[in-house]
Design an enzyme around this catalytic site. Structure first.
Site, PDB file in Angstrom:
ATOM      1  CG  ASP A 249      -2.018   0.924   1.245  1.00  0.00           C
ATOM      2  OD1 ASP A 249      -2.070   1.769   0.336  1.00  0.00           O
ATOM      3  OD2 ASP A 249      -2.856   0.851   2.156  1.00  0.00           O
ATOM      4  N   GLY A 291      -4.799   3.527  -8.176  1.00  0.00           N
ATOM      5  CA  GLY A 291      -4.950   3.801  -9.608  1.00  0.00           C
ATOM      6  C   GLY A 291      -4.024   4.884 -10.133  1.00  0.00           C
ATOM      7  CG  ASP A 312      -9.205   3.564   0.965  1.00  0.00           C
ATOM      8  OD1 ASP A 312      -8.409   3.362   0.021  1.00  0.00           O
ATOM      9  OD2 ASP A 312      -8.859   3.578   2.159  1.00  0.00           O
TER      10      ASP A 312
HETATM   11  C1  GLA Z   1      -5.373   2.574   2.536  1.00  0.00           C
HETATM   12  C2  GLA Z   1      -5.880   1.436   1.669  1.00  0.00           C
HETATM   13  C3  GLA Z   1      -6.932   0.654   2.428  1.00  0.00           C
HETATM   14  C4  GLA Z   1      -6.379   0.137   3.736  1.00  0.00           C
HETATM   15  C5  GLA Z   1      -5.789   1.287   4.548  1.00  0.00           C
HETATM   16  C6  GLA Z   1      -5.016   0.791   5.753  1.00  0.00           C
HETATM   17  O1  GLA Z   1      -6.343   3.539   2.778  1.00  0.00           O
HETATM   18  O2  GLA Z   1      -6.386   1.910   0.465  1.00  0.00           O
HETATM   19  O3  GLA Z   1      -7.410  -0.423   1.646  1.00  0.00           O
HETATM   20  O4  GLA Z   1      -5.395  -0.834   3.474  1.00  0.00           O
HETATM   21  O5  GLA Z   1      -4.896   2.066   3.776  1.00  0.00           O
HETATM   22  O6  GLA Z   1      -4.476   1.840   6.494  1.00  0.00           O
END
Ligand code: GLA
Length: 504
Positions: A249, A291, A312
């Site tokens: 991430d 993306g 998200d």
């Molecule tokens: C980001 C990701 C989420 C999740 C959070 C965790 O926002 O896009 O899917 O993994 O981090 O902190």
């Protein structure tokens, strides 16, 4: 139903209103039905684990024809373990399952080579229910429920820890504080994850797979230690602990010095992709960078098996439609870039009881989606060949939620061997139409009504890429629903969907 001058009417969810939660998926029968993927990719000479997903009354006796040397089956559980052959090759297996009600078989192509995830991954992820409250216990419970609820019998296999298992110096939770790494630089889990190898062993003992999470930045999105400047070491640790998937991430990486250009957006994935490929076990790479820099164009080449295409889903605001639609519409645009081994990921399936992404201390609650909306959600994800990760509370699964998650014919569309993501046939303010060509020459379609009232949706068969005359099957009800010639017309409920399979 008979052919009528090229137009045909089937009733699909037309009668359902908000607030009712009608179960459409027929209960699986007592005889075995083998579900899940028909092809599976694994690297040579690596540990192998696969639980044959099958519904039907237990005890079921499993057998497999054509297993290569090094792999063996437990006939009582249907779990195959061992080590994959040392050199690449294709193995045509035949799974068989029998019980006192009958027997069934299914072909399964094991492709030993470089590619993983020949079909979209299926599983569960902790984020939207547990946030920074996730513990070893949560994950064990999720693994138990994946088996006891029957989800695993439909192909769900990954049990994934998201953020917050590592350490965070300034955490308000004392169990999460402490040195991030030991003297040798090894990443340390927090006190709620006392024994990672024991945890993955627990998951593996059930024939399931374990997912982990970290960031290429110094910190994860929730502020926990990331892999920045420890990439190789952390990948080794995650492999040694026994994980089978890594969600990587971006988070704070984009704030590290010099990270501005698109090339630098890609760099951390281009680094981690090959590192994971060199590990002594198969680890699926789920790229999570929302993306950026058109990741769908280069994610596969970087070594990712899937990549998030949007922000998200849990933070997406509802407008005329619930938030998942907007995420789905965006993800749908990139249909040309998905294929076996590399998938567009529009985030998790948030139905059932889910936590609050805006305040993780709020208790999880039942989602406020109508039944039609939930069928639309799952249909869209299945047609888009999206990874199917449930994000709700495994401890509070209800019958309706399971009926949405576990429809074998809907899942077959998602897991289809051809690995095509549905093409967008139509997108207006009122209607959204997707068509997914399947391996057997049939076409799966989704006719989505975006309005607040039932409406007829009509579409020429040619636009759907189907033959001029087709037999139709209503996939949610698992029922043949007549024939159509030249065009079809379906009455679809408010915010509902007709998900059909069109066969010659
Ligand atoms: C980001 C990701 C989420 C999740 C959070 C965790 O926002 O896009 O899917 O993994 O981090 O902190």
């Amino acid at each position: 139903m008979s052919l009528s001058r090229g137009l045909l009417c089937v009733l699909a969810l037309g009668a359902l209103g908000a607030g009712e939660l009608p179960i459409l998926t027929p209960k699986p029968g007592p005889a075995p039905r083998i579900n899940g993927p028909r092809a599976y990719g694994a690297r040579p000479g690596r540990p192998f684990l696969y639980r044959i997903p099958s519904t039907g009354e237990r005890p079921i006796r499993f057998s497999v024809e054509g297993l290569p040397k090094g792999l063996s089956l437990d006939p009582k559980t249907g779990i195959i373990t061992g080590t994959t052959p040392a050199s690449p090759g294709e193995f045509r297996l035949k799974f068989e399952a029998r019980n006192r009600h009958g027997r069934t078989s299914r072909s399964f192509k094991l492709v030993v080579g470089e590619r993983l995830s020949l079909t979209p991954q299926m599983g569960w992820n902790s984020w939207y229910t547990h946030y920074d409250h996730v513990t070893d216990r949560t994950i064990r419970q999720a693994a138990d429920v994946m088996i006891s609820s029957g989800m695993a019998d439909f192909g769900y296999e990954f049990v994934s820890i998201d953020d917050c298992w590592a350490r965070k110096a300034d955490s308000k939770n004392p169990r999460h504080r402490g040195e991030a790494r030991d003297a040798a630089g090894e990443l340390l889990p927090n006190a709620d994850f006392p024994d990672m190898p024991a945890l993955t062993a627990y998951v593996h003992a059930r024939g399931l797979k374990a997912g982990a999470y970290t960031s290429p930045g110094p910190r994860t999105c929730a502020g926990y230690t990331g892999a920045w400047r420890h990439e190789q070491q952390d990948a080794r640790t995650i492999a040694r602990w026994g994980f089978d998937l890594l969600k990587y991430d971006l988070c704070s990486y984009s704030k590290t010095p010099g990270v501005k250009t698109a090339e630098e957006d890609r760099a951390p994935y281009r680094l981690m992709g090959p590192i994971l490929q060199s590990m002594p076990r198969d680890i699926v790479l789920n790229m999570c960078q929302y993306g950026r820099s058109e990741v769908w164009k280069w994610g596969a080449e970087a070594g990712g098996q899937s990549w998030r295409t949007t922000g998200d889903l849990g933070l997406e605001k509802d407008a005329d439609l619930p938030g998942f639609y907007y995420i789905g519409f965006k993800n749908a645009e990139h249909w040309e870039y998905a294929g076996p081994g590399h998938w567009n990921d529009p985030d998790y399936i948030l139905i059932g009881v889910v936590g609050d992404a805006f305040n993780s201390d709020n208790p999880p609650q039942a989602v406020k989606l109508t039944a039609n909306e939930q069928y639309s959600y799952m249909s869209m994800w299945a047609l888009m060949a999206s990874p199917l990760f449930f994000g709700g509370d495994m401890g509070r699964l209800d019958e309706f939620t399971l009926n949405v998650l576990c429809n074998a014919e809907v899942i077959d569309v998602n897991q289809d061997l051809a690995g095509k993501q549905a093409r967008v046939v139509r997108k207006t303010a009122e209607e959204f139409v997707l068509a997914k060509p399947l391996e057997d020459g049939s076409v799966a379609v989704g006719l989505f009504n975006l309005t607040k009232a039932p409406r007829d949706i009509a579409c020429p068969l040619k636009d759907l890429g189907a033959a001029d005359r087709v037999r139709m099957r209503d996939l949610w009800r698992q029922k043949d629903s007549g024939k159509a010639a030249n065009s079809l017309r379906v009455n679809v409920g408010a915010h509902g969907v007709a998900m059909l399979r069109l066969m010659r």
